[in-house]
Enzyme design. Structure first.
Site, PDB file in Angstrom:
ATOM      1  N   HIS A 102     -27.596 -27.747   7.206  1.00  0.00           N
ATOM      2  CA  HIS A 102     -26.452 -27.145   6.504  1.00  0.00           C
ATOM      3  C   HIS A 102     -25.252 -28.083   6.381  1.00  0.00           C
ATOM      4  O   HIS A 102     -24.299 -27.766   5.657  1.00  0.00           O
ATOM      5  CB  HIS A 102     -26.051 -25.816   7.171  1.00  0.00           C
ATOM      6  CG  HIS A 102     -25.681 -24.753   6.181  1.00  0.00           C
ATOM      7  ND1 HIS A 102     -25.634 -23.408   6.502  1.00  0.00           N
ATOM      8  CD2 HIS A 102     -25.340 -24.826   4.867  1.00  0.00           C
ATOM      9  CE1 HIS A 102     -25.268 -22.726   5.426  1.00  0.00           C
ATOM     10  NE2 HIS A 102     -25.080 -23.556   4.435  1.00  0.00           N
ATOM     11  N   ASP A 143     -25.591 -16.531   6.529  1.00  0.00           N
ATOM     12  CA  ASP A 143     -25.935 -17.339   7.700  1.00  0.00           C
ATOM     13  C   ASP A 143     -25.864 -16.472   8.950  1.00  0.00           C
ATOM     14  O   ASP A 143     -25.075 -15.528   9.012  1.00  0.00           O
ATOM     15  CB  ASP A 143     -24.893 -18.478   7.805  1.00  0.00           C
ATOM     16  CG  ASP A 143     -25.397 -19.707   8.544  1.00  0.00           C
ATOM     17  OD1 ASP A 143     -25.988 -19.544   9.622  1.00  0.00           O
ATOM     18  OD2 ASP A 143     -25.157 -20.822   8.038  1.00  0.00           O
ATOM     19  N   HIS A 188     -24.821 -17.934  11.559  1.00  0.00           N
ATOM     20  CA  HIS A 188     -23.712 -18.631  12.210  1.00  0.00           C
ATOM     21  C   HIS A 188     -22.578 -18.851  11.218  1.00  0.00           C
ATOM     22  O   HIS A 188     -22.807 -18.862  10.007  1.00  0.00           O
ATOM     23  CB  HIS A 188     -24.181 -19.998  12.729  1.00  0.00           C
ATOM     24  CG  HIS A 188     -25.480 -19.958  13.475  1.00  0.00           C
ATOM     25  ND1 HIS A 188     -26.693 -20.090  12.839  1.00  0.00           N
ATOM     26  CD2 HIS A 188     -25.756 -19.762  14.781  1.00  0.00           C
ATOM     27  CE1 HIS A 188     -27.667 -19.992  13.730  1.00  0.00           C
ATOM     28  NE2 HIS A 188     -27.137 -19.785  14.923  1.00  0.00           N
ATOM     29  N   ASP A 208     -20.644 -21.686  11.140  1.00  0.00           N
ATOM     30  CA  ASP A 208     -20.596 -23.107  10.759  1.00  0.00           C
ATOM     31  C   ASP A 208     -19.174 -23.571  10.466  1.00  0.00           C
ATOM     32  O   ASP A 208     -18.943 -24.406   9.584  1.00  0.00           O
ATOM     33  CB  ASP A 208     -21.495 -23.379   9.527  1.00  0.00           C
ATOM     34  CG  ASP A 208     -22.969 -23.111   9.813  1.00  0.00           C
ATOM     35  OD1 ASP A 208     -23.329 -22.907  10.983  1.00  0.00           O
ATOM     36  OD2 ASP A 208     -23.758 -23.096   8.839  1.00  0.00           O
ATOM     37  N   HIS A 235     -23.850 -29.774  11.412  1.00  0.00           N
ATOM     38  CA  HIS A 235     -24.274 -28.599  10.630  1.00  0.00           C
ATOM     39  C   HIS A 235     -23.570 -27.322  11.094  1.00  0.00           C
ATOM     40  O   HIS A 235     -23.638 -26.310  10.397  1.00  0.00           O
ATOM     41  CB  HIS A 235     -25.812 -28.434  10.615  1.00  0.00           C
ATOM     42  CG  HIS A 235     -26.412 -27.842  11.846  1.00  0.00           C
ATOM     43  ND1 HIS A 235     -27.639 -27.188  11.839  1.00  0.00           N
ATOM     44  CD2 HIS A 235     -25.987 -27.790  13.133  1.00  0.00           C
ATOM     45  CE1 HIS A 235     -27.921 -26.773  13.065  1.00  0.00           C
ATOM     46  NE2 HIS A 235     -26.945 -27.131  13.865  1.00  0.00           N
ATOM     47  N   ASP A 269     -28.337 -20.059   4.243  1.00  0.00           N
ATOM     48  CA  ASP A 269     -29.052 -20.619   5.393  1.00  0.00           C
ATOM     49  C   ASP A 269     -30.209 -19.673   5.708  1.00  0.00           C
ATOM     50  O   ASP A 269     -29.991 -18.477   5.941  1.00  0.00           O
ATOM     51  CB  ASP A 269     -28.078 -20.717   6.574  1.00  0.00           C
ATOM     52  CG  ASP A 269     -28.667 -21.462   7.767  1.00  0.00           C
ATOM     53  OD1 ASP A 269     -29.867 -21.311   8.033  1.00  0.00           O
ATOM     54  OD2 ASP A 269     -27.894 -22.175   8.440  1.00  0.00           O
ATOM     55  N   ASP A 328     -31.727 -19.146   8.200  1.00  0.00           N
ATOM     56  CA  ASP A 328     -31.646 -18.461   9.497  1.00  0.00           C
ATOM     57  C   ASP A 328     -30.841 -17.168   9.437  1.00  0.00           C
ATOM     58  O   ASP A 328     -30.738 -16.445  10.426  1.00  0.00           O
ATOM     59  CB  ASP A 328     -31.187 -19.401  10.614  1.00  0.00           C
ATOM     60  CG  ASP A 328     -29.692 -19.706  10.618  1.00  0.00           C
ATOM     61  OD1 ASP A 328     -28.901 -18.978   9.995  1.00  0.00           O
ATOM     62  OD2 ASP A 328     -29.313 -20.698  11.281  1.00  0.00           O
ATOM     63  N   GLU A 349     -31.964 -25.338   5.890  1.00  0.00           N
ATOM     64  CA  GLU A 349     -32.427 -25.091   7.250  1.00  0.00           C
ATOM     65  C   GLU A 349     -33.857 -24.542   7.368  1.00  0.00           C
ATOM     66  O   GLU A 349     -34.251 -24.069   8.424  1.00  0.00           O
ATOM     67  CB  GLU A 349     -31.452 -24.195   8.036  1.00  0.00           C
ATOM     68  CG  GLU A 349     -30.042 -24.768   8.197  1.00  0.00           C
ATOM     69  CD  GLU A 349     -29.906 -25.883   9.244  1.00  0.00           C
ATOM     70  OE1 GLU A 349     -30.924 -26.203   9.916  1.00  0.00           O
ATOM     71  OE2 GLU A 349     -28.800 -26.439   9.366  1.00  0.00           O
TER      72      GLU A 349
HETATM   73 MN   LIG Z   1     -25.803 -22.625   8.620  1.00  0.00          MN
END
Ligand SMILES: [Mn+2]
Length: 322
Positions: free
Chosen positions: A115, A143, A145, A147, A160, A249, A251, A294
């Site tokens: 990312h 995402d 997260h 980030d 990232h 992302d 994830d 990712e």
């Molecule tokens: Mn990310």
């Protein structure tokens, strides 16, 4: 199945021109393999699907960029960041590649990569939107997260986990330092940033989100309101007269759907919820660019193919597949 593109884009020159950039870069984190994602996505037939099913005119240079010629001989930590010179050089080059597509009015699809590459993609489209339309751009960041660590708040030093901090100017760098190349016209306002899917946010990041009034819809919000209402609120916050860059992302999806990713977190979006987010953003007609990042095909022998399929599904949904 033919799925003609019916949504008229507001901020692109027409509805079929698409620039594709394949970025085989993994230096924003420590696990090898995420650099193989673009090839896995392309080998699964993604480009043919964009051309044949969705009727895009795809502009693609036919290569997965590894940026080997840009890699520094030595790359010592800087402000705690790992691989600062490499990430800096790659994102700067990528920013130009994305900008070259976006300034022609093309939709830009970037396949990562980790990312950190969003420092390149978003700066490229933001610059093009400022130049072509004199408009600020919004970013929807999907995402697990946020980030948005600054080098100083990051525990890991992996870049990232920091791209949003550099893109919003919350983390700054001296002109001669790694991310000093970012100019104001390549940045986005924290007020034009919306998160969806968060569930693993660091303490320092929570403070940054609060202090800057950043709009964020966590998994808790999605459970409470449902994904339909969350998308209404997210798009309502951005408004209908703003170009949108979607940075997705993989994830964000629950590991049940996308297990092969570097920092998987349970309790995420279903694949259907991920597709729905992408469809809703497409329907606005405001979407100008998409990052898919990712996917790491090397992490899970069993789940790699499934994760690639999930990535293809998100891309198709963002581009008008129904
Ligand atoms: Mn990310």
């Amino acid at each position: 199945m033919d799925a003609p593109i019916t949504i008229q884009p507001k901020f692109l020159s027409n509805k079929t021109e698409l620039g594709l950039v394949a970025v085989g870069f993994s230096g924003g984190q420590c696990k090898p393999g995420v650099d193989a994602a673009p090839m896995a996505l392309i080998e699964s037939g993604l480009v043919e699907q964009l051309k044949d099913d969705l009727k895009y005119d795809v502009h693609y240079d036919g290569q997965v960029h590894a940026y080997g010629d840009l890699m520094p001989k030595t790359d010592p930590d800087y402000r705690g960041m790992k691989n600062p010179k490499a990430v800096c050089a790659v994102t700067k080059q990528l920013s130009n590649q994305v900008y070259e597509h976006a300034k022609k009015g093309r939709f830009v699809l970037t396949l990562g990569g980790d990312h950190s590459i969003a420092i390149g993609t978003i700066s490229g489209t933001a610059k093009a939107m400022h130049e072509r339309l004199d408009r600020d751009m919004a970013v929807i960041w999907v995402d697990a997260h946020a980030d948005i660590n600054t080098p100083e708040t990051s525990d890991s030093g992996n870049i990232h986990g920091m791209p949003v901090a550099f893109l919003t100017g919350l983390a700054n760098d001296k002109p001669d330092a790694p991310f000093g190349w970012l100019n104001d016209d390549q940045r986005i306002s924290p007020k034009k940033l919306v998160y969806i899917g968060l569930r693993d946010v660091d303490r320092g990041e929570k403070k940054i989100l609060r202090d800057n009034g950043i709009k964020a819809f966590s998994m808790h919000d999605i459970d409470r309101y449902g994904i339909g209402k969350v998308m209404d609120m997210a798009l309502g916050w951005i408004g209908s007269d703003t170009p949108i860059h979607l940075s997705f992302d993989i994830d964000a999806l629950d590991p049940m759907w996308a297990p092969s990713t570097g920092t998987a977190v349970r309790g995420g979006l279903t694949l259907r919820e991920g597709d729905f987010i992408a469809e809703c953003v497409h329907e606005t007609g405001s979407l100008v660019a998409l990052d898919l990042v990712e996917v790491n095909p090397s992490l899970e022998e069993q789940g790699a193919a499934e994760t690639v399929r999930a990535g293809v599904s998100i891309v198709r949904s963002s581009l008008g597949d129904t």
